[in-house]
Design a protein around this motif. Structure first.
Motif, mmCIF file in Angstrom:
data_model
loop_
_atom_site.group_PDB
_atom_site.id
_atom_site.type_symbol
_atom_site.label_atom_id
_atom_site.label_comp_id
_atom_site.label_asym_id
_atom_site.label_seq_id
_atom_site.Cartn_x
_atom_site.Cartn_y
_atom_site.Cartn_z
ATOM 1 N N LEU A 180 14.172 -25.266 -87.940
ATOM 2 C CA LEU A 180 12.814 -25.695 -88.272
ATOM 3 C C LEU A 180 11.876 -24.496 -88.206
ATOM 4 O O LEU A 180 11.819 -23.800 -87.185
ATOM 5 C CB LEU A 180 12.354 -26.783 -87.298
ATOM 6 N N SER A 181 11.178 -24.226 -89.290
ATOM 7 C CA SER A 181 10.190 -23.139 -89.342
ATOM 8 C C SER A 181 10.765 -21.834 -88.809
ATOM 9 O O SER A 181 10.110 -21.099 -88.072
ATOM 10 C CB SER A 181 8.939 -23.530 -88.530
ATOM 11 N N SER A 182 11.997 -21.556 -89.174
ATOM 12 C CA SER A 182 12.693 -20.370 -88.670
ATOM 13 C C SER A 182 13.011 -19.398 -89.805
ATOM 14 O O SER A 182 13.059 -19.782 -90.973
ATOM 15 C CB SER A 182 13.980 -20.785 -87.952
ATOM 16 N N GLY A 213 26.411 -27.087 -93.279
ATOM 17 C CA GLY A 213 26.197 -25.919 -94.127
ATOM 18 C C GLY A 213 26.809 -24.666 -93.524
ATOM 19 O O GLY A 213 26.873 -24.522 -92.299
ATOM 20 N N GLY A 214 27.253 -23.759 -94.381
ATOM 21 C CA GLY A 214 27.889 -22.538 -93.903
ATOM 22 C C GLY A 214 26.996 -21.718 -93.002
ATOM 23 O O GLY A 214 27.445 -21.147 -92.004
ATOM 24 N N ILE A 215 25.711 -21.633 -93.347
ATOM 25 C CA ILE A 215 24.744 -20.924 -92.502
ATOM 26 C C ILE A 215 23.972 -21.931 -91.649
ATOM 27 O O ILE A 215 23.906 -21.792 -90.419
ATOM 28 C CB ILE A 215 23.752 -20.106 -93.352
ATOM 29 N N LEU A 218 20.755 -28.011 -91.673
ATOM 30 C CA LEU A 218 19.506 -28.445 -92.288
ATOM 31 C C LEU A 218 18.459 -27.350 -92.125
ATOM 32 O O LEU A 218 18.145 -26.948 -91.000
ATOM 33 C CB LEU A 218 19.009 -29.738 -91.637
ATOM 34 N N ALA A 219 17.937 -26.863 -93.247
ATOM 35 C CA ALA A 219 16.841 -25.889 -93.249
ATOM 36 C C ALA A 219 15.555 -26.637 -93.529
ATOM 37 O O ALA A 219 15.362 -27.161 -94.627
ATOM 38 C CB ALA A 219 17.079 -24.807 -94.294
ATOM 39 N N ASP A 220 14.665 -26.713 -92.552
ATOM 40 C CA ASP A 220 13.427 -27.462 -92.642
ATOM 41 C C ASP A 220 12.261 -26.477 -92.537
ATOM 42 O O ASP A 220 12.031 -25.899 -91.478
ATOM 43 C CB ASP A 220 13.385 -28.487 -91.503
ATOM 44 N N ALA A 221 11.556 -26.262 -93.655
ATOM 45 C CA ALA A 221 10.441 -25.303 -93.688
ATOM 46 C C ALA A 221 10.873 -23.936 -93.169
ATOM 47 O O ALA A 221 10.149 -23.268 -92.438
ATOM 48 C CB ALA A 221 9.262 -25.830 -92.865
ATOM 49 N N SER A 222 12.066 -23.514 -93.572
ATOM 50 C CA SER A 222 12.639 -22.261 -93.080
ATOM 51 C C SER A 222 12.969 -21.311 -94.226
ATOM 52 O O SER A 222 13.020 -21.706 -95.389
ATOM 53 C CB SER A 222 13.902 -22.548 -92.256
ATOM 54 N N GLY A 245 23.375 -27.461 -95.786
ATOM 55 C CA GLY A 245 23.608 -28.842 -96.180
ATOM 56 C C GLY A 245 22.416 -29.378 -96.944
ATOM 57 O O GLY A 245 22.556 -29.987 -97.995
ATOM 58 N N ALA A 246 21.226 -29.142 -96.406
ATOM 59 C CA ALA A 246 19.991 -29.549 -97.064
ATOM 60 C C ALA A 246 18.918 -28.511 -96.795
ATOM 61 O O ALA A 246 18.923 -27.836 -95.771
ATOM 62 C CB ALA A 246 19.531 -30.924 -96.575
ATOM 63 N N ALA A 247 17.991 -28.385 -97.747
ATOM 64 C CA ALA A 247 16.823 -27.515 -97.581
ATOM 65 C C ALA A 247 15.617 -28.271 -98.108
ATOM 66 O O ALA A 247 15.637 -28.742 -99.250
ATOM 67 C CB ALA A 247 17.005 -26.199 -98.341
ATOM 68 N N TRP A 248 14.580 -28.404 -97.264
ATOM 69 C CA TRP A 248 13.389 -29.110 -97.717
ATOM 70 C C TRP A 248 12.132 -28.620 -97.007
ATOM 71 O O TRP A 248 12.175 -27.705 -96.197
ATOM 72 C CB TRP A 248 13.551 -30.622 -97.579
ATOM 73 N N ASN A 249 10.999 -29.259 -97.371
ATOM 74 C CA ASN A 249 9.695 -28.923 -96.782
ATOM 75 C C ASN A 249 9.328 -27.456 -96.977
ATOM 76 O O ASN A 249 8.869 -26.777 -96.049
ATOM 77 C CB ASN A 249 9.653 -29.284 -95.292
#
Length: 286
Positions: A180-182, A213-215, A218-222, A245-249
């Motif tokens: 998150l935010s990273s 996901g490989g890295i 979940l990527a959230d605002a990142s 797996g997912a990327a959003w925000n």
């Protein structure tokens, strides 16, 4: 298929609501800490367990990690700054925690908020096996699995993870389960690993759950840049991607490359399983 697509959307909305609640909860927590610290500073004296390596944990003098035990000690101080001093051998982690392996740094309730600079060194043989092979989530199955289980406002850069196995239920990544935010940059995961069945091979595996996901699970605002993966990324559930797996925000993925073999139930992608209000630039999956 339409019913399953609706299920996925419901799953995504539930996680987004959790993310929004987490942000609001964090703000309330920060305000409470500030108020109480003004009333009684004694209550907030540092209680962190002493890091066994050198350094002081500041930006100018980060804690210096020289072995796998010290790598695990990041869990004792989630807000400090760290860097690798050399390549790290973590092959013995297969014997840690009764065979479950390395305990991920941070979780959804207490995420890692500091920084790690790998200095382009390699962490070899990191083993995490936090989910069984039975359908459904048992009491022992764990969410938020990776070198870091969860991060918020963290910076992780210049690190290679080789011969890694990261297996959990939901939010499973090679590097981070839930970011998150990273900011994540110049990271590789299993780029030299040949394709395998994942059991007992080295891989990233969201077993029966979602968001693998490989890295990053979940990527959230990142932000993810200059990242690469190889070796299998799989999930018996949904939302599986070679990089995330997912990327959003508003997440941004730049200059990413994945040669991972992707396997999952639905919403799978060579780079990203599910993309929402986010961008992918100059990236490739093969």
């Amino acid at each position: 298929m339409a019913a399953f697509a609706t299920f996925i959307k419901q799953k995504v909305n539930i996680v987004k609501k959790k993310s929004e609640h987490r942000t609001i909860h964090n703000r309330k927590t920060y305000v409470l800490i500030i108020v109480l610290s003004l009333l009684s500073p004694i209550m907030f004296k540092a209680q962190a367990i002493a890091f066994t390596g050198t350094g002081s944990g500041t930006v100018l003098d980060p804690y210096k990690i020289a072995n796998c035990v010290q790598l695990s000690e990041m869990a004792d101080d989630l807000s400090s700054n760290y860097k690798l001093e050399n390549d790290i051998n973590c092959t013995d982690t297969v014997n840690w925690n009764g065979g479950k392996g390395f305990d991920p740094i941070g979780d959804d309730s207490n995420p890692f908020t500091g920084s790690l600079n790998g200095n382009n060194y390699t962490v070899d043989g990191l083993y995490m096996n936090w989910a069984d092979d039975e359908p459904g989530q048992s009491e022992t199955d764990r969410n938020y699995v990776g070198l870091f289980g969860a991060t918020t406002d963290a910076t992780i850069q210049n690190i290679n993870l080789a011969n890694l196995k990261s297996k959990g239920y939901e939010y499973v990544g090679g590097l981070v389960g839930y970011a998150l935010s990273s900011t994540i940059s110049n990271v590789t995961v299993n780029t030299e690993v040949a394709d395998s069945s994942c059991d007992p091979g080295n891989c990233v595996w969201a077993r029966w759950g979602a968001f693998g996901g490989g890295i990053v699970g979940l990527a959230d605002a990142s932000s993810l840049s200059e990242v690469s993966t190889g070796g299998p990324v799989k999930g018996s559930g949904i939302v599986i991607g070679g990089i995330a797996g997912a990327a959003w925000n508003g997440s941004i993925i730049d200059n990413a490359n994945s040669s991972s073999n992707i396997d999952g139930g639905d919403s799978i992608g060579g780079l990203v399983g599910a993309l929402d209000n986010s961008t992918v630039n100059d990236s490739n999956a093969s």
